[in-house]
Design a protein around this motif. Sequence first.
Motif, PDB file in Angstrom:
ATOM      1  N   UNK A  65       0.779  -1.087   0.048  1.00 20.95           N
ATOM      2  CA  UNK A  65       0.234  -0.045   0.048  1.00 20.95           C
ATOM      3  C   UNK A  65       0.874   1.241   0.046  1.00 20.95           C
ATOM      4  N   UNK A  66       1.922   1.134   0.862  1.00 20.43           N
ATOM      5  CA  UNK A  66       2.828   2.423   0.815  1.00 20.43           C
ATOM      6  C   UNK A  66       3.464   2.560  -0.590  1.00 20.43           C
ATOM      7  N   UNK A  67       3.957   1.570  -1.340  1.00 18.49           N
ATOM      8  CA  UNK A  67       4.459   1.682  -2.361  1.00 18.49           C
ATOM      9  C   UNK A  67       3.684   2.186  -3.603  1.00 18.49           C
ATOM     10  N   UNK A  68       2.728   1.631  -3.647  1.00 16.68           N
ATOM     11  CA  UNK A  68       1.707   1.799  -4.828  1.00 16.68           C
ATOM     12  C   UNK A  68       0.457   2.688  -4.480  1.00 16.68           C
ATOM     13  N   UNK A  69       0.431   3.580  -3.525  1.00 22.42           N
ATOM     14  CA  UNK A  69      -0.584   4.366  -3.348  1.00 22.42           C
ATOM     15  C   UNK A  69      -0.756   5.304  -4.676  1.00 22.42           C
ATOM     16  N   UNK A  70      -1.983   5.977  -4.753  1.00 20.70           N
ATOM     17  CA  UNK A  70      -2.299   6.732  -5.890  1.00 20.70           C
ATOM     18  C   UNK A  70      -1.499   7.937  -6.082  1.00 20.70           C
ATOM     19  N   UNK A  71      -1.358   8.736  -5.275  1.00 24.36           N
ATOM     20  CA  UNK A  71      -0.644  10.010  -4.943  1.00 24.36           C
ATOM     21  C   UNK A  71       0.780   9.874  -4.874  1.00 24.36           C
ATOM     22  N   UNK A  72       1.487  11.065  -5.323  1.00 25.31           N
ATOM     23  CA  UNK A  72       2.621  11.222  -5.190  1.00 25.31           C
ATOM     24  C   UNK A  72       3.389  11.665  -3.842  1.00 25.31           C
ATOM     25  N   UNK A  73       4.591  11.734  -3.685  1.00 27.15           N
ATOM     26  CA  UNK A  73       5.248  12.030  -2.202  1.00 27.15           C
ATOM     27  C   UNK A  73       4.582  13.223  -1.645  1.00 27.15           C
ATOM     28  N   UNK A  74       4.660  14.536  -1.808  1.00 31.90           N
ATOM     29  CA  UNK A  74       4.268  15.392  -0.982  1.00 31.90           C
ATOM     30  C   UNK A  74       2.671  15.226  -0.481  1.00 31.90           C
ATOM     31  N   UNK A  80       1.900   7.836   4.127  1.00 30.76           N
ATOM     32  CA  UNK A  80       3.187   7.051   4.344  1.00 30.76           C
ATOM     33  C   UNK A  80       3.608   6.998   5.836  1.00 30.76           C
ATOM     34  N   UNK A  81       3.491   8.073   6.579  1.00 29.75           N
ATOM     35  CA  UNK A  81       3.617   8.076   8.061  1.00 29.75           C
ATOM     36  C   UNK A  81       2.914   7.009   8.672  1.00 29.75           C
ATOM     37  N   UNK A  82       1.679   7.017   8.154  1.00 30.79           N
ATOM     38  CA  UNK A  82       0.894   5.972   9.010  1.00 30.79           C
ATOM     39  C   UNK A  82       1.380   4.515   8.625  1.00 30.79           C
ATOM     40  N   UNK A  83       1.435   4.327   7.233  1.00 27.36           N
ATOM     41  CA  UNK A  83       2.199   2.888   6.892  1.00 27.36           C
ATOM     42  C   UNK A  83       3.288   2.559   7.607  1.00 27.36           C
ATOM     43  N   UNK A  84       4.058   3.509   7.811  1.00 30.43           N
ATOM     44  CA  UNK A  84       5.544   3.293   8.282  1.00 30.43           C
ATOM     45  C   UNK A  84       5.244   2.876   9.908  1.00 30.43           C
ATOM     46  N   UNK A  85       4.179   3.682  10.519  1.00 29.20           N
ATOM     47  CA  UNK A  85       3.956   3.358  11.821  1.00 29.20           C
ATOM     48  C   UNK A  85       3.305   2.053  12.012  1.00 29.20           C
ATOM     49  N   UNK A  86       2.393   1.616  11.197  1.00 33.63           N
ATOM     50  CA  UNK A  86       1.656   0.366  11.337  1.00 33.63           C
ATOM     51  C   UNK A  86       2.628  -0.841  11.003  1.00 33.63           C
ATOM     52  N   UNK A  87       3.686  -0.553  10.084  1.00 35.79           N
ATOM     53  CA  UNK A  87       4.644  -1.499   9.503  1.00 35.79           C
ATOM     54  C   UNK A  87       5.550  -1.766  10.798  1.00 35.79           C
ATOM     55  N   UNK A  88       5.991  -0.631  11.553  1.00 41.99           N
ATOM     56  CA  UNK A  88       6.680  -0.953  12.715  1.00 41.99           C
ATOM     57  C   UNK A  88       6.086  -1.681  13.796  1.00 41.99           C
ATOM     58  N   UNK A  89       4.942  -1.439  14.015  1.00 41.76           N
ATOM     59  CA  UNK A  89       4.132  -2.089  14.868  1.00 41.76           C
ATOM     60  C   UNK A  89       3.956  -3.496  14.827  1.00 41.76           C
ATOM     61  N   UNK A  90       3.419  -3.875  13.588  1.00 39.68           N
ATOM     62  CA  UNK A  90       3.471  -5.402  13.124  1.00 39.68           C
ATOM     63  C   UNK A  90       4.775  -6.047  13.085  1.00 39.68           C
TER      64      UNK A  90
END
Length: 192
Positions: A65-74, A80-90
Amino acid sequence: MQEKKEETASKKSPKKTNLLDHHSIKHILDESVTEIVTSKGYPEDLRLSNIRLLVGVIIIVIALFAQFYNKKFPENRNFLIGCIGTYVVFNGILQLIIYLKEKNAIMFTYPLPGNFTSTGLMITSKLPRFSDLYTLNIASADPKSVSAKPPVEFTKSVTQWFTKEGVLVEGLFWKDVEGLINEYAKESKKSK
């Protein structure tokens, strides 16, 4: 029963390993232990492995999901912050499962079918680097249970079970592991 084991052993190709690679030696021995334990009638308990696989799949889905999300970075910064947080938790949950529950276990089993007064087995093994001493431990899968039995273990040199060419002498190894399983079963009768 003994003839049946010998027939199956003779039909299979011999297990061969590189004697200079302790990971390969441990893998063959652990694989053989699981074969021996399941042949003794203990059904393997795969619940913990399935939980680990499920958590791993969740981690991969989060990363995708973090890699292929529709929108570009900014624009997707908060996502992305939410994905990174849940990635670390799991990932933390996965590490806790491995550290607290699984430890060095090579397999968990259910109790023997029809046996309502015992727990399953937790089988662990160790083969330290630069050592030839293989330690096999059989303990209760639920050590806090009333019917938990005291653990048993043996430590032996792997040189007793392998030829110079690296072929596992399954008969000798089978006898040692089977003896340990029988010793564990006898411990329960002594404690009653």
